[in-house]
Scaffold this active site. Structure first.
Site, PDB file in Angstrom:
ATOM      1  N   GLU A 118      42.924  44.095  39.112  1.00 16.80           N
ATOM      2  CA  GLU A 118      42.134  43.048  38.453  1.00 16.80           C
ATOM      3  C   GLU A 118      41.425  42.318  39.577  1.00 16.80           C
ATOM      4  O   GLU A 118      42.045  41.552  40.322  1.00 16.80           O
ATOM      5  CB  GLU A 118      43.038  42.118  37.645  1.00 16.80           C
ATOM      6  CG  GLU A 118      42.258  41.193  36.704  1.00 16.80           C
ATOM      7  CD  GLU A 118      41.921  39.851  37.327  1.00 16.80           C
ATOM      8  OE1 GLU A 118      40.779  39.712  37.820  1.00 16.80           O
ATOM      9  OE2 GLU A 118      42.776  38.958  37.326  1.00 16.80           O
ATOM     10  N   CYS A 137      38.760  34.128  38.132  1.00 18.30           N
ATOM     11  CA  CYS A 137      37.985  35.357  37.969  1.00 18.30           C
ATOM     12  C   CYS A 137      37.208  35.351  36.660  1.00 18.30           C
ATOM     13  O   CYS A 137      36.150  35.969  36.559  1.00 18.30           O
ATOM     14  CB  CYS A 137      38.907  36.572  38.020  1.00 18.30           C
ATOM     15  SG  CYS A 137      39.716  36.802  39.610  1.00 18.30           S
TER      16      CYS A 137
END
Length: 452
Positions: free
Chosen positions: A227, A261
């Site tokens: 990720e 993010c």
């Protein structure tokens, strides 16, 4: 030696010794031994442990949150919410995990086959500082439920958090070796991935870190989940509720001081409502209060470090050099700590390298799109594909956004957020594989087919 630096004051905090080679070996051997026993446990034993860990997080929520505030600067309010979310995550897998692991039968030409989910072994997690509890729990809760065991290499700046997580697991009654913190630096990761006793690795972090871990995992033929970064679009169409969209856009940009993010980083607004949205959005961003993260009136704390703040300031300067305009904010604040003001950039050249990067701070880039085609093209015109948020009351537009935006996740008329129930992850250079939900549980399991 690791020493925590409080980004709100610049002062040094607690120090933690780095593990020696012998200590690393001891922990890896302990993990391998623990797996042989833990894999044989029944689901009830695993769910009981998950519930007990959740209880520990709840009982120690204030202390755990304050560690995160001191080590990476998030507000106490957001740190408390993160700790509470961790407890929810553990309880979700305790309640739903057994059902996710149910076997499934298939009719075959030769009779029948059964698909079973079986554990694989010790999993190494390489985790970042920005959500120092939740990002560990995203890996740890399904790891325990699966019958695997976990090893954590956390970011150097949040070793207090890492130690506290291990403390919670031990206090909950976990057998020795089911979860261990490895206080090591990044240069030790390749050797761990190559170790035959470790079966898989998961990383949340930067593109560069992801490429290094993926390369090492590839050499060792190990499963890897990544990720990585994101430059999430926040698209506003004429049919949207502009007041709600602008208010949400502020929160989506400044959450965690812009260090997420899945923060909304690029506001892509239809030309027909661009000026009206900008007026509302600018008013909200100007009102953001940066200050003491322990103060309940503070909207956002400092960035995680002076270095991180300088990185964002350098990106802003480069965008301005290439023709972009900083409407306001985006400046280092005077005094102690890695503080900066919330701001908005406009006229950003979309083809410039910095516009293609992740801006990891509380400054939004605002773009104008003449129609839905242009909005989708702008949304996809970056190497990332993690999250996205779209604002429209037109069903046809919604369908196009869901189908055509290149991202692992799309939120409609709301801010994107992770939850234990739904899969989380991206495409393109935002990584591959999924965390959370049943898919996150299954990533590091052997789907074994039994015939007969």
């Amino acid at each position: 030696m690791f020493t925590s630096i409080n980004p709100a004051t610049g002062t040094a905090g607690e120090s933690f010794a780095e593990l020696t080679a012998a200590e690393i070996e001891t922990r890896v051997a302990r993990a391998a031994d623990a797996f042989r026993a833990w894999r044989a446990t029944d689901y009830e034993t695993r769910t009981q442990l998950l519930s007990a860990i959740a209880d520990q997080f709840d009982a120690n929520r204030q202390r755990l949150a304050e560690i995160a505030v001191r080590e990476m600067g998030k507000t106490l309010k957001s740190a408390l919410a993160e700790v509470e979310k961790c407890a929810v995550g553990f309880r979700h897998y305790a309640q739903e995990g057994p059902g996710m692991l149910a076997s499934r039968e298939f009719a075959t030409s030769g009779g029948k086959a059964t698909a079973r989910w079986l554990p694989m072994g010790p999993v190494l997690a390489v985790m970042p500082w920005n959500f120092p509890y939740w990002q560990v729990v995203r890996f740890l809760a399904p790891t325990i439920m699966a019958g695997n065991v976990g090893l954590l290499k956390h970011a150097s700046s949040v070793q207090g958090v890492a130690a506290a997580i291990e403390e919670m697991v031990i206090a909950a009654g976990a057998p020795a070796g089911v979860f261990q913190n490895l206080a090591i630096k990044s240069d030790k990761v390749d050797a761990l991935i190559a170790d035959d006793r470790i079966v898989a690795v998961t990383l949340t972090g930067s593109e560069g870190a992801g490429m290094k871990v993926a390369e090492a995992a590839g050499r060792a033929l190990k499963k890897v989940v990544l990720e990585l970064g994101g430059s999430d679009p926040f698209i506003v169409m004429p049919s949207a509720d502009l007041d709600l969209a602008a208010k949400t856009a502020v929160t989506a940009r400044i959450q965690n001081t812009g260090q997420s993010c899945i923060c909304a980083k690029r506001m892509i607004v239809h030309a027909d409502v661009y000026d009206a949205f900008l007026e509302r959005f600018a008013a909200g961003m100007r009102a953001v209060k940066a200050g003491d993260p322990m103060d309940a009136a503070t909207d956002m704390g400092p960035l995680s470090s002076e270095e991180q703040r300088q990185t964002v300031l350098d990106q802003i300067a480069m965008i301005e050099k290439e023709g972009g305009k900083l409407l306001f904010g985006g400046e280092a604040l005077p005094g102690k700590g890695a503080y900066m003001s919330a701001g908005i950039l406009v006229d950003v050249p979309v083809d410039h390298a910095v516009a293609q990067e992740e801006l990891f701070g509380p400054v939004a880039m605002l773009f104008k799109a003449n129609d839905i085609d242009a909005a989708i093209a702008l949304a996809n015109d970056v190497p990332f594909g993690l999250g996205s948020s779209v604002w429209t009351d037109d069903p046809a537009e919604r369908e196009r956004f869901e189908r055509e935006i290149e991202a692992g996740m799309t939120a409609v008329n709301q801010m994107l957020a992770s939850s234990p129930e739904a899969p989380f992850g991206g495409v393109k250079r935002s990584g591959h594989g999924r965390e959370l939900g049943p898919y996150g549980l299954h990533e590091f399991m052997n789907l074994k087919t039994v015939v007969g």
